[in-house]
Design an enzyme around this catalytic site. Structure first.
Site, PDB file in Angstrom:
ATOM      1  N   CYS A 110       0.850  -1.174   0.000  1.00 40.53           N
ATOM      2  CA  CYS A 110       0.000   0.000   0.000  1.00 40.53           C
ATOM      3  C   CYS A 110       0.890   1.230   0.000  1.00 40.53           C
ATOM      4  O   CYS A 110       2.108   1.120   0.074  1.00 40.53           O
ATOM      5  CB  CYS A 110      -0.831   0.030   1.277  1.00 40.53           C
ATOM      6  SG  CYS A 110      -1.677  -1.506   1.614  1.00 40.53           S
ATOM      7  N   ARG A 116       1.226   2.096  -5.957  1.00 45.85           N
ATOM      8  CA  ARG A 116       1.473   1.056  -4.951  1.00 45.85           C
ATOM      9  C   ARG A 116       0.227   0.239  -4.632  1.00 45.85           C
ATOM     10  O   ARG A 116       0.269  -0.699  -3.828  1.00 45.85           O
ATOM     11  CB  ARG A 116       1.998   1.692  -3.657  1.00 45.85           C
ATOM     12  CG  ARG A 116       3.271   2.479  -3.840  1.00 45.85           C
ATOM     13  CD  ARG A 116       3.711   3.082  -2.544  1.00 45.85           C
ATOM     14  NE  ARG A 116       4.069   2.077  -1.584  1.00 45.85           N
ATOM     15  CZ  ARG A 116       5.253   1.491  -1.494  1.00 45.85           C
ATOM     16  NH1 ARG A 116       6.208   1.830  -2.326  1.00 45.85           N
ATOM     17  NH2 ARG A 116       5.489   0.581  -0.590  1.00 45.85           N
ATOM     18  N   TRP A 165      -3.669  -1.864  -1.361  1.00 47.97           N
ATOM     19  CA  TRP A 165      -3.630  -3.030  -2.237  1.00 47.97           C
ATOM     20  C   TRP A 165      -3.911  -4.207  -1.326  1.00 47.97           C
ATOM     21  O   TRP A 165      -3.112  -4.535  -0.452  1.00 47.97           O
ATOM     22  CB  TRP A 165      -2.263  -3.154  -2.891  1.00 47.97           C
ATOM     23  CG  TRP A 165      -2.179  -4.183  -3.969  1.00 47.97           C
ATOM     24  CD1 TRP A 165      -2.745  -4.115  -5.207  1.00 47.97           C
ATOM     25  CD2 TRP A 165      -1.480  -5.424  -3.919  1.00 47.97           C
ATOM     26  NE1 TRP A 165      -2.440  -5.239  -5.927  1.00 47.97           N
ATOM     27  CE2 TRP A 165      -1.673  -6.063  -5.163  1.00 47.97           C
ATOM     28  CE3 TRP A 165      -0.718  -6.064  -2.947  1.00 47.97           C
ATOM     29  CZ2 TRP A 165      -1.119  -7.293  -5.454  1.00 47.97           C
ATOM     30  CZ3 TRP A 165      -0.173  -7.298  -3.254  1.00 47.97           C
ATOM     31  CH2 TRP A 165      -0.368  -7.902  -4.494  1.00 47.97           C
ATOM     32  N   ASN A 177       1.343  -0.154   5.904  1.00 46.06           N
ATOM     33  CA  ASN A 177       1.738  -0.850   4.681  1.00 46.06           C
ATOM     34  C   ASN A 177       2.580  -2.045   5.090  1.00 46.06           C
ATOM     35  O   ASN A 177       3.628  -1.871   5.698  1.00 46.06           O
ATOM     36  CB  ASN A 177       2.558   0.095   3.781  1.00 46.06           C
ATOM     37  CG  ASN A 177       3.266  -0.646   2.668  1.00 46.06           C
ATOM     38  OD1 ASN A 177       2.779  -1.658   2.186  1.00 46.06           O
ATOM     39  ND2 ASN A 177       4.416  -0.157   2.255  1.00 46.06           N
ATOM     40  N   GLU A 218       9.203 -10.892 -21.914  1.00 43.99           N
ATOM     41  CA  GLU A 218       8.870  -9.533 -21.478  1.00 43.99           C
ATOM     42  C   GLU A 218       7.723  -8.970 -22.327  1.00 43.99           C
ATOM     43  O   GLU A 218       6.800  -8.340 -21.810  1.00 43.99           O
ATOM     44  CB  GLU A 218      10.127  -8.643 -21.550  1.00 43.99           C
ATOM     45  CG  GLU A 218       9.895  -7.145 -21.415  1.00 43.99           C
ATOM     46  CD  GLU A 218       9.175  -6.718 -20.135  1.00 43.99           C
ATOM     47  OE1 GLU A 218       8.988  -7.547 -19.243  1.00 43.99           O
ATOM     48  OE2 GLU A 218       8.754  -5.546 -20.067  1.00 43.99           O
ATOM     49  N   LYS A 242       3.980  -7.621 -21.023  1.00 44.90           N
ATOM     50  CA  LYS A 242       3.362  -6.321 -21.351  1.00 44.90           C
ATOM     51  C   LYS A 242       1.929  -6.523 -21.845  1.00 44.90           C
ATOM     52  O   LYS A 242       1.017  -5.805 -21.467  1.00 44.90           O
ATOM     53  CB  LYS A 242       4.155  -5.562 -22.433  1.00 44.90           C
ATOM     54  CG  LYS A 242       5.488  -5.001 -22.033  1.00 44.90           C
ATOM     55  CD  LYS A 242       5.441  -3.821 -21.115  1.00 44.90           C
ATOM     56  CE  LYS A 242       5.500  -4.153 -19.673  1.00 44.90           C
ATOM     57  NZ  LYS A 242       6.632  -4.625 -18.988  1.00 44.90           N
ATOM     58  N   GLU A 246      -0.229  -7.580 -18.822  1.00 51.57           N
ATOM     59  CA  GLU A 246      -0.418  -6.509 -17.852  1.00 51.57           C
ATOM     60  C   GLU A 246      -1.376  -5.435 -18.352  1.00 51.57           C
ATOM     61  O   GLU A 246      -2.300  -5.059 -17.649  1.00 51.57           O
ATOM     62  CB  GLU A 246       0.918  -5.826 -17.536  1.00 51.57           C
ATOM     63  CG  GLU A 246       1.822  -6.607 -16.626  1.00 51.57           C
ATOM     64  CD  GLU A 246       3.107  -5.852 -16.319  1.00 51.57           C
ATOM     65  OE1 GLU A 246       3.472  -5.733 -15.155  1.00 51.57           O
ATOM     66  OE2 GLU A 246       3.778  -5.385 -17.277  1.00 51.57           O
TER      67      GLU A 246
END
Ligand code: G6P
Length: 623
Positions: free
Chosen positions: A2, A27, A77, A103, A496, A500, A503
């Site tokens: 967080c 975050r 989070w 956090n 990678e 991407k 994500e």
């Protein structure tokens, strides 16, 4: 995992806190909340969803409800309990005397909760944080101690990770901050407003107010309170109350670096930052006449580095994929046997022999718990630990024996772009640095350095063609599955590229070594399962061409990413993306960029939240 923010001073706290939360949203953004302390009373507002929801909610309040020069805030989070208003921070203790943001994770919270329930405490949320708030209240009540001592005593009972901010009604001009495992920075007001303090998970919310900061260390508790009408900061050890001398850092980050710079999203800005960020990564480090590299941060450990016989590279997500490219570079240029590991695995498995083995930990944020734990384990194993980190002063940067910074500035979009190309570049530079100690010739070193220096211009060239990739995004946005294929250095590029796509575009993309395709994955190929094939004109070109033929023979669509001089592929494949010619070892740096652009534009086409994709957080400080 967080973000936390705090303010204590003469100004209204809430606008400073809300702006701080916006900067820390990377975050986590499951929920947000704020607690203000005014004339001995708390006002607590929390909302499920992003900071914008909380901000809208707060702006509807009248000014009385929002007054207060002391406040703490949080963007969450979720770890314990679903994202909901109830589970949002700040959390009040049962009597409503103490409020806290946190956090991290309190690992033994269930056993403490049981004890507190037996004492009659009631809990409104499922969080570990509310347990801590009540533990502090309980200790304060029974031990009759000040709030800082109650927090300190409570922390000696908890196991886990935390960065916490605590306020108490009884001491309305006091803020307590404590740290173990999760980051927290304290900004010291400057000029006329010296008597104010800003606290946050990292320096981004602080930098616009002051550049004088103190990074709290693990096991430290900080107390900000009024002495002779002036706020002062005192730092002590949680364990034994010993007074610590704070070291005041002067930050150099500029505020404009934090803004979007005219681009619609941080991700696009950061993709376009890359010519500059690569220049910054190599600045002052290339020693051309020696065919070598100078890394100031490693000089103290040169002897140990010379003695290294093996390397383990660790990181998570993008960082591990750039590590896979580094593995090839270390074996090719440095002649050091190298393997790549998930930080999360390295921490918990038996490591056979660590003699003369170095750990290279890669992390943009410098806060990834899985990677940080691997470093701690490596240190126990007496390994030399080296960091490749972007965020200056971050936990990993401070934990490793020595390190090198990416120097690419803040990366705000969750999906890593400019940090990733910089990581690959630094790993190749490290391979040259290690190699020159182990027989890599000066001429070979110089040959690579000459090509490295050309990279920013080559990246600019790729970026000039971004429109072509935007067009491809429109064409391919409807497909829900992709293969991304490469070999050797570009096997890592394929991984990678697929991350991407996952994500930001929410596309199931599988990064695969193209040689492996025929051993099973190829059965997935049909007209609805396109492949992006990274097929530059390098040592693997002919093999890669065979993979393309195999896919075409099965009715699959192919987008080929190849070298600009290549004329033959356009007749074989469905679409071609060109990148300029460079050395084989440097191709991933160029090949990453069209992948980033494609994932970005497909994400925009699909209407996704590009900079803050669902379910993700930029810095994952939990295991
Ligand atoms: C998270 C992000 C990834 C990132 C990984 C490692 O999982 O979603 O995009 O690559 O963390 O982050 P780091 O800050 O250690 O490089």
């Amino acid at each position: 995992m967080c973000g936390i923010v705090g303010y204590i001073g003469k100004k209204e706290a809430w606008p400073i806190l809300i702006k701080g939360l916006e900067r820390l949203e990377y975050r986590g953004y499951d929920s947000a909340g704020i607690a203000l302390l005014d004339k001995g009373n708390f006002s607590v507002y929390k909302k499920k969803g992003k900071v914008a929801e909380l901000s809208k909610f707060i702006k509807d309040k009248n000014s009385n409800e929002l007054s207060g020069g002391v406040g703490i805030a949080h963007t969450r989070w979720a770890t314990h309990g679903i994202p909901s208003d109830q589970n949002s921070h700040p959390h009040l203790s049962n009597r409503g005397d103490i409020v806290i943001v946190h956090n991290g994770i309190i690992e033994n919270y269930l056993s403490i909760k049981k004890v507190l329930i037996n004492k009659g405490y009631k809990f409104k949320s499922d969080t570990d944080t509310e347990v801590l708030a009540n533990l502090i209240e309980d200790i304060k009540k029974h031990e009759k101690v000040s709030i800082d001592e109650a927090v300190r005593l409570a922390l000696t009972e908890v196991v886990g990770a935390y960065a916490i901010l605590v306020l108490s009604k009884d001491e309305p001009e006091t803020m307590i901050i404590a740290k173990m495992g999760s980051p927290v920075v304290i900004g010291i007001g400057k000029g006329k407003s010296k008597s104010e303090f800003f606290v946050a998970s990292d320096a981004t919310p602080i930098i616009e107010h002051t550049n004088k900061v103190v990074y709290l260390e693990d096991g430290e508790i900080a107390i900000i309170n009024k002495k002779n009408k002036k706020l002062t900061l005192k730092i002590k050890s949680i364990k034994n109350n010993a007074i610590k001398n704070p070291y005041i850092h002067t930050l150099k980050t500029k505020i404009e670096e934090l803004e979007k710079g005219g681009f619609p999203h941080f991700m696009l800005k950061e993709i376009f930052d890359q010519p500059e960020s690569l220049r910054n990564t190599m600045r002052g480090r290339i020693v051309f006449n020696k065919g070598s590299i100078k890394f100031g941060g490693l000089e103290k450990f040169e002897k140990e580095i010379k003695n290294l016989k093996r390397l383990t590279v660790t990181g998570m997500g993008t960082a591990r994929f750039t590590g896979l490219i580094g593995e090839y570079a270390f074996e090719e240029l440095s002649n050091i046997p190298t393997k790549v590991e998930y930080g999360s695995e390295f921490t918990y498995r038996n490591i056979a022999d660590t003699l003369n083995t170095g750990l290279i930990a890669i992390s943009q944020s410098g806060e990834t718990a899985d990677t940080l734990n691997a470093i701690k384990k490596a240190k126990k194993e007496k390994m030399l630990t080296l960091g490749v980190v972007n965020v200056i002063g971050s936990s990993i940067a401070r934990e490793v024996d020595a390190g090198i910074y990416n120097h690419v500035g803040p990366e705000t979009a969750v999906a890593s772009t400019k940090a990733s190309t910089s990581q690959v570049l630094l790993l190749v530079m490290l391979a040259i640095y290690f190699g020159r100690m182990r027989g890599l010739s000066k001429i070979k070193g110089q040959e690579i350095l000459k090509e490295i220096e050309k990279l920013p211009v080559l990246v600019e060239k790729i970026l000039k063609n971004a429109k072509l990739i935007e067009k491809l995004a429109k064409k391919y946005k409807k497909y829900n599955n992709f293969f991304i294929l490469g070999r050797k250095y570009n096997a890592g590029t394929a991984m990678e590229g697929s991350l991407k796509m996952k994500e930001c575009s929410y596309i199931h993309a599988e990064g695969c070594n193209s040689a492996e395709l025929k051993h099973g994955p190829i059965s997935l190929i049909d007209k609805n399962f396109p492949s992006i094939v990274i097929v530059p004109m390098d040592s693997m070109y002919e093999k890669m061409k065979s993979s393309i033929q195999e896919i075409k023979a099965r009715g699959g669509l192919v987008i080929a990413l190849t070298t600009e001089s290549n004329k033959e592929l356009k007749n074989i494949v469905d679409d071609v993306i060109y990148i300029p010619k460079t050395l084989e070892i440097l191709i991933p740096i160029l090949a990453f960029i069209p992948m980033q652009l494609l994932a970005y534009y497909i994400s925009v086409e699909r209407g996704n939240d590009v900079d803050k994709p669902r379910n993700l957080a930029k810095s994952v400080t939990v295991e």
